[in-house]
Design a protein around this motif. Structure first.
Motif, PDB file in Angstrom:
ATOM      1  N   GLN A 251      12.897   1.645  -6.438  1.00  0.00           N
ATOM      2  CA  GLN A 251      14.155   2.385  -6.282  1.00  0.00           C
ATOM      3  C   GLN A 251      14.348   3.378  -7.418  1.00  0.00           C
ATOM      4  O   GLN A 251      14.753   4.527  -7.199  1.00  0.00           O
ATOM      5  CB  GLN A 251      15.323   1.410  -6.216  1.00  0.00           C
ATOM      6  N   GLU A 252      14.051   2.941  -8.639  1.00  0.00           N
ATOM      7  CA  GLU A 252      14.182   3.838  -9.787  1.00  0.00           C
ATOM      8  C   GLU A 252      13.175   4.978  -9.701  1.00  0.00           C
ATOM      9  O   GLU A 252      13.504   6.131 -10.025  1.00  0.00           O
ATOM     10  CB  GLU A 252      13.997   3.055 -11.085  1.00  0.00           C
ATOM     11  N   GLY A 298      29.989  -4.152  -5.050  1.00  0.00           N
ATOM     12  CA  GLY A 298      28.989  -4.893  -4.288  1.00  0.00           C
ATOM     13  C   GLY A 298      29.639  -5.874  -3.334  1.00  0.00           C
ATOM     14  O   GLY A 298      30.860  -5.887  -3.145  1.00  0.00           O
ATOM     15  N   GLN A 434      24.665   3.301  -6.567  1.00  0.00           N
ATOM     16  CA  GLN A 434      24.142   2.042  -6.051  1.00  0.00           C
ATOM     17  C   GLN A 434      23.257   1.338  -7.076  1.00  0.00           C
ATOM     18  O   GLN A 434      23.286   0.111  -7.199  1.00  0.00           O
ATOM     19  CB  GLN A 434      23.358   2.306  -4.761  1.00  0.00           C
ATOM     20  N   LEU A 435      22.472   2.119  -7.834  1.00  0.00           N
ATOM     21  CA  LEU A 435      21.666   1.520  -8.890  1.00  0.00           C
ATOM     22  C   LEU A 435      22.562   0.894  -9.960  1.00  0.00           C
ATOM     23  O   LEU A 435      22.288  -0.212 -10.447  1.00  0.00           O
ATOM     24  CB  LEU A 435      20.751   2.574  -9.519  1.00  0.00           C
ATOM     25  N   THR A 437      25.528  -0.238  -9.467  1.00  0.00           N
ATOM     26  CA  THR A 437      26.091  -1.439  -8.841  1.00  0.00           C
ATOM     27  C   THR A 437      25.104  -2.599  -8.946  1.00  0.00           C
ATOM     28  O   THR A 437      25.485  -3.735  -9.243  1.00  0.00           O
ATOM     29  CB  THR A 437      26.423  -1.163  -7.364  1.00  0.00           C
ATOM     30  N   LYS A 438      23.823  -2.310  -8.705  1.00  0.00           N
ATOM     31  CA  LYS A 438      22.800  -3.351  -8.812  1.00  0.00           C
ATOM     32  C   LYS A 438      22.732  -3.900 -10.231  1.00  0.00           C
ATOM     33  O   LYS A 438      22.697  -5.123 -10.442  1.00  0.00           O
ATOM     34  CB  LYS A 438      21.445  -2.790  -8.396  1.00  0.00           C
ATOM     35  N   TYR A 439      22.735  -2.996 -11.223  1.00  0.00           N
ATOM     36  CA  TYR A 439      22.645  -3.447 -12.618  1.00  0.00           C
ATOM     37  C   TYR A 439      23.866  -4.272 -13.014  1.00  0.00           C
ATOM     38  O   TYR A 439      23.742  -5.294 -13.703  1.00  0.00           O
ATOM     39  CB  TYR A 439      22.507  -2.240 -13.555  1.00  0.00           C
ATOM     40  N   ASN A 441      25.701  -6.066 -11.073  1.00  0.00           N
ATOM     41  CA  ASN A 441      25.614  -7.372 -10.420  1.00  0.00           C
ATOM     42  C   ASN A 441      24.554  -8.264 -11.045  1.00  0.00           C
ATOM     43  O   ASN A 441      24.608  -9.488 -10.911  1.00  0.00           O
ATOM     44  CB  ASN A 441      25.355  -7.191  -8.923  1.00  0.00           C
ATOM     45  N   GLN A 442      23.581  -7.658 -11.719  1.00  0.00           N
ATOM     46  CA  GLN A 442      22.623  -8.460 -12.469  1.00  0.00           C
ATOM     47  C   GLN A 442      23.237  -8.980 -13.763  1.00  0.00           C
ATOM     48  O   GLN A 442      22.940 -10.092 -14.204  1.00  0.00           O
ATOM     49  CB  GLN A 442      21.368  -7.625 -12.764  1.00  0.00           C
TER      50      GLN A 442
END
Length: 480
Positions: A251-252, A298, A434-435, A437-439, A441-442
């Motif tokens: 994704q990155e 998320g 979105q990236l 958001t992913k980070y 949530n991690q």
């Protein structure tokens, strides 16, 4: 208030009808959504993983939107660079609907139903992308940049009219969505799947009817830029290879590659403009990117509302329907402010208001509904509904100034390509969000049934969503 209410009606011109019909048809494609989803579940053998993989293929036409923009700008078909492409897009969409109908009805058997679904869905996406590219280009062309004497019109007048065209386009898109939101469920419950897909053929017919009203084709002619066309095709192939190849940090990698390619193509497209316009476009692009690149929370908050607040499908359906209707009302009533006021100032206040309207979600997590229930007699559902009523117009409202800026700076001869590239940049900003958001949530890990980290996640997303656009506007806004 009366002036705001009448403004879209007074601003409307017959020249806008073709692109408005295309945007309406785009929104109305939701007519088949419920039927398609139920058909997939009932009859096809596709797993969630399969559908996710198919989703990669279905996003590819949007990823290489600049390729279609270059064709629309440079390659006339039977002498037309607008009517012909709308018709081609409609034919792709109709072919996709017929493919789905044939698969559902059993009268297309040259492929397995699963494969026919992929083919039909891909044809519909291709048709939608082509027509969207044409409508975007037309939205920059229906406003004249010169007066009756051939003299340049004042920038504020041109920008105001371009903004109103964007308002009317978003209104048409939202009207298409609202028009079929409830009907899609009704048709899915009354008619068989094949029949509903065939009914969907009325949608491309709407945009085809609009082509009969196109009276003006663009006069700017330029040769095909193979750097845009060939580069876009190579770029799409690389994105697909990374997405399907299981590349680490895929994704990155796609994000970085997309940023390099899109920014490089924007340099090609704007190379003939003067330095002042190029700098204005640069700062405008930075502001657009920052405004769109804010993170979300998320699915954790959604799960929490289901498990803890006991929100159900019907309630969420009511929220979405309410939001769609109010988005139309918001765009209609605030059309003057969106088209006449300073773009950077409008985005600045939208960012502040958007942050304030996001706080009820945080308040619900920390139990404000218990206090309101005791004190005022209303609880979580009322707060969520009021929040939707207040905030739903702003997602669409924020799009209008961005699209107006894009339309205003569209270079002659490159209008379709320019709009496609800027749309890709805006989508890339969403990918950046979105990236993030992913980070987040991690960092703040939220699991089903375990929501102790949700409060920190909500606070972090709210803070970044305020600081990023406001800081960028304060830093670069005066240079636009």
């Amino acid at each position: 208030m009366l002036d705001n209410l009448m403004r879209p009606l007074r601003a409307f011109q017959p020249a806008y009808v073709p692109l408005i019909m295309v945007y309406f048809a785009y929104g109305a494609l939701g007519l088949i959504d419920v039927t398609r989803d139920f058909w997939i579940k009932e009859k096809l053998q596709l797993s969630p993983a399969d559908l996710a993989s198919i989703g990669v293929w279905l996003t590819l036409p949007w990823t290489i939107k600049m390729v279609f923009g270059e064709l629309v700008d440079c390659v006339p078909i039977f002498g037309s660079r607008r009517k012909a492409y709308i018709l081609i897009g409609a034919l792709f969409t109709a072919a996709g609907l017929l493919t789905l109908a044939g698969a559902a009805g059993g009268w297309l058997v040259f492929l397995r139903p699963d494969h026919l679904y992929v083919l039909g869905a891909l044809l519909i996406v291709l048709g939608t992308v082509i027509q969207d590219v044409v409508a975007d280009a037309m939205s920059t062309e229906v406003v004249s940049r010169v007066d009756a004497q051939g003299e340049p019109r004042p920038d504020n007048e041109v920008r105001s009219e371009l903004g109103m065209v964007q308002v009317l386009g978003r209104l048409a898109l939202s009207a298409g969505i609202v028009a079929v939101a409830g009907l899609s469920g009704v048709l899915a419950g009354v008619f068989d799947r094949e029949t509903v897909f065939l009914m969907g053929l009325a949608i491309p017919a709407i945009s085809v009817t609009g082509t009969l009203l196109v009276r003006k084709e663009p006069t700017e002619i330029r040769p095909l830029d193979w750097r845009i066309l060939g580069g876009g095709l190579i770029f799409g192939a690389m994105v697909l290879a990374i997405a399907l190849g299981g590349v680490p940090f895929g994704q990155e990698a796609i994000f970085v590659l997309s940023m390099i390619v899109i920014c490089g193509m924007l340099v090609f497209v704007t190379r003939e403009l003067d330095h002042k316009s190029r700098m204005a476009i640069l700062y405008t692009s930075i502001i657009i990117f920052a405004f769109r690149a804010t993170p979300g929370v998320g699915d954790g908050y959604f799960w929490w509302t289901l498990d803890i607040l006991k929100f159900d499908e019907n309630f969420y359906g009511a929220l979405r329907q309410t939001g769609a209707v109010l988005a139309i009302l918001g765009m209609w009533l605030f059309s003057r402010q969106l088209t006449e006021y300073s773009v950077t100032k409008t985005l600045f206040w939208l960012a502040i208001i958007g942050t304030l309207l996001a706080t009820p979600s945080l308040a619900l997590y920390y139990g404000v509904q218990e206090w309101t229930e005791r004190t005022f007699g209303f609880g979580a559902r009322t707060i969520a509904l009021v929040d939707t009523v207040a905030s739903s117009p702003f997602a669409q409202l924020s799009m209008i100034p961005l699209l107006t800026l894009i339309a205003f700076y569209a270079p002659p001869g490159h209008r379709a390509t320019w709009f496609a590239l800027m749309a890709s940049l805006m989508n890339l900003a969403l990918a950046a969000g979105q990236l993030q958001t992913k980070y987040l949530n991690q960092i703040f890990a939220v699991q089903r049934g375990e929501y102790t980290e949700l409060g920190g996640l909500l606070i972090a997303a709210l803070a970044i969503g305020f600081i990023l656009p406001i800081g960028t506007i304060l830093l670069f806004g005066r240079r636009v």
